[in-house]
Scaffold this motif. Structure first.
Motif, mmCIF file in Angstrom:
data_model
loop_
_atom_site.group_PDB
_atom_site.id
_atom_site.type_symbol
_atom_site.label_atom_id
_atom_site.label_comp_id
_atom_site.label_asym_id
_atom_site.label_seq_id
_atom_site.Cartn_x
_atom_site.Cartn_y
_atom_site.Cartn_z
ATOM 1 N N VAL A 242 0.857 -1.179 0.000
ATOM 2 C CA VAL A 242 0.000 0.000 0.000
ATOM 3 C C VAL A 242 0.900 1.238 0.000
ATOM 4 N N ASP A 243 0.501 2.246 -0.734
ATOM 5 C CA ASP A 243 1.196 3.532 -0.764
ATOM 6 C C ASP A 243 0.165 4.626 -0.549
ATOM 7 N N GLN B 282 0.757 -10.973 6.511
ATOM 8 C CA GLN B 282 -0.179 -12.091 6.569
ATOM 9 C C GLN B 282 -1.336 -11.741 7.506
ATOM 10 N N GLY B 283 -2.554 -11.992 7.050
ATOM 11 C CA GLY B 283 -3.731 -11.761 7.879
ATOM 12 C C GLY B 283 -4.126 -10.317 8.043
ATOM 13 N N GLU B 284 -3.485 -9.407 7.315
ATOM 14 C CA GLU B 284 -3.741 -7.980 7.450
ATOM 15 C C GLU B 284 -4.544 -7.483 6.251
ATOM 16 N N SER B 285 -5.554 -6.659 6.494
ATOM 17 C CA SER B 285 -6.320 -6.090 5.389
ATOM 18 C C SER B 285 -5.534 -4.947 4.748
ATOM 19 N N LEU B 286 -5.919 -4.585 3.545
ATOM 20 C CA LEU B 286 -5.284 -3.458 2.869
ATOM 21 C C LEU B 286 -5.445 -2.182 3.683
ATOM 22 N N TYR C 162 -6.330 3.807 -6.204
ATOM 23 C CA TYR C 162 -6.139 3.078 -7.462
ATOM 24 C C TYR C 162 -5.126 1.969 -7.195
ATOM 25 N N THR C 163 -5.149 0.947 -8.045
ATOM 26 C CA THR C 163 -4.172 -0.131 -7.952
ATOM 27 C C THR C 163 -3.181 -0.019 -9.106
ATOM 28 N N PHE C 164 -1.910 0.064 -8.740
ATOM 29 C CA PHE C 164 -0.838 0.152 -9.724
ATOM 30 C C PHE C 164 -0.134 -1.200 -9.767
ATOM 31 N N GLY C 165 -0.151 -1.838 -10.929
ATOM 32 C CA GLY C 165 0.385 -3.193 -11.004
ATOM 33 C C GLY C 165 1.066 -3.533 -12.299
ATOM 34 N N GLY C 166 1.571 -2.527 -13.004
ATOM 35 C CA GLY C 166 2.264 -2.793 -14.252
ATOM 36 C C GLY C 166 3.530 -3.606 -14.032
ATOM 37 N N PRO C 167 3.907 -4.449 -15.012
ATOM 38 C CA PRO C 167 5.154 -5.205 -14.866
ATOM 39 C C PRO C 167 6.351 -4.268 -14.802
ATOM 40 N N ASP C 168 7.359 -4.667 -14.047
ATOM 41 C CA ASP C 168 8.617 -3.928 -13.933
ATOM 42 C C ASP C 168 8.469 -2.607 -13.186
ATOM 43 N N ARG C 169 7.413 -2.451 -12.380
ATOM 44 C CA ARG C 169 7.271 -1.221 -11.602
ATOM 45 C C ARG C 169 8.158 -1.237 -10.353
ATOM 46 N N LEU D 48 2.350 -5.416 -6.537
ATOM 47 C CA LEU D 48 1.224 -4.509 -6.710
ATOM 48 C C LEU D 48 1.263 -3.416 -5.649
ATOM 49 N N SER D 49 0.737 -2.255 -5.996
ATOM 50 C CA SER D 49 0.563 -1.192 -5.009
ATOM 51 C C SER D 49 -0.884 -0.720 -5.039
ATOM 52 N N VAL D 50 -1.574 -0.897 -3.915
ATOM 53 C CA VAL D 50 -2.938 -0.380 -3.773
ATOM 54 C C VAL D 50 -2.821 0.955 -3.055
ATOM 55 N N SER D 51 -2.980 2.028 -3.799
ATOM 56 C CA SER D 51 -2.750 3.356 -3.233
ATOM 57 C C SER D 51 -3.989 3.861 -2.498
ATOM 58 N N HIS D 52 -3.740 4.702 -1.493
ATOM 59 C CA HIS D 52 -4.802 5.333 -0.709
ATOM 60 C C HIS D 52 -4.565 6.840 -0.690
ATOM 61 N N PHE D 53 -5.618 7.566 -0.376
ATOM 62 C CA PHE D 53 -5.609 9.031 -0.497
ATOM 63 C C PHE D 53 -6.246 9.644 0.746
#
Length: 248
Positions: free
Chosen positions: A25-26, A64-68, A91-98, A112-117
């Motif tokens: 998460v970011d 492990q066991g933690e929600s986003l 938004y979820t950022f998940g492009g290859p090679d990120r 993957l990065s599930v971003s929050h605001f």
């Protein structure tokens, strides 16, 4: 149609193996310094590879066991103290090679990065520096080169902030409880830039919506005419929140 389905099915049968993911998460945390009229974003310096010594958005890998949501709040609780912090998924950022770690992982793990605001009140936000160096509010116009794809994440978050100013009362989360319409207008100018609306039209539109309460008091600043002081009436807004509104 049947031919297209066959071609697509055949493509899937010959596709690469399913990806194995790690999820992080970011957080894009904005604030507005109303004294100096600056839009700020919270950045932290990385102390581990990759990008050791580079600035980034506050982030972490999910345990492990933690929600986003819990992971997002966890990393922020280590960086900032603020009352009533509300995060929403961006938004979820998940492009290859990120993430450079993908090349180092022999198992082909993707990151993957599930971003929050969030938008927080500057005067009430206390940065935590316990045993940690490198955490700061940066003016949006002076943000340094960021690690990973965090420049893209930040740009996406900034667009969300501008959009929310148009249809939600998010501005009142960072203003003092009592404010002038000039204060409110200046906050919009700080975030959206000069020329988004002239003051007269902005004033008329906001007052027409009916959720600004005139306190009956005025304040004098400089040589100008005393300005009326208002407060945001959350109860009045509650009656309107499901109706389409445009603030600006």
């Amino acid at each position: 149609m049947h031919g297209k389905l066959q071609r697509k099915t055949g493509h899937l049968l010959n596709a690469e193996p399913l990806a194995d993911f790690k999820v992080g998460v970011d957080n894009v945390i904005f604030s507005v310094d109303t004294d100096q009229n600056r839009l700020l974003v919270l950045l932290v310096m990385r102390h581990d590879a990759p990008y050791c010594g580079c600035w980034s958005l506050p982030g972490t890998l999910v345990r492990q066991g933690e929600s986003l949501e819990d992971a997002a709040y966890r990393v922020l609780s280590e960086k900032i103290r603020v009352n009533n912090l509300y995060l929403e998924q961006l938004y979820t950022f998940g492009g290859p090679d990120r993430d450079p770690r993908e090349e180092e992982d022999s198992y082909g793990v993707r990151y993957l990065s599930v971003s929050h605001f969030a938008l927080v009140r500057f005067a009430e936000a206390e940065l935590i520096a316990d045993g940690v160096s490198g955490i700061a509010w940066y003016p949006l116009a002076q943000v340094p080169t960021l690690a990973f794809d965090h420049a893209e994440v930040l740009a996406y978050g900034y667009q969300r902030l501008k959009n929310k100013l148009e249809y939600s009362p998010i501005a009142f989360d960072v203003l003092p409880d009592i404010f002038t319409l000039g204060d409110l207008y200046q906050l919009y100018v700080t975030v959206l830039g000069e020329g988004f609306s002239d003051y007269s039209n902005f004033r008329a539109r906001l007052l027409k919506l009916g959720f600004l309460e005139d306190t009956g008091n005025k304040t004098s600043r400089g040589a100008g005419r005393p300005a009326s002081l208002y407060r945001f009436d959350a109860d009045a807004f509650e009656l309107l929140k499901d109706k389409p509104m445009v603030f600006i």
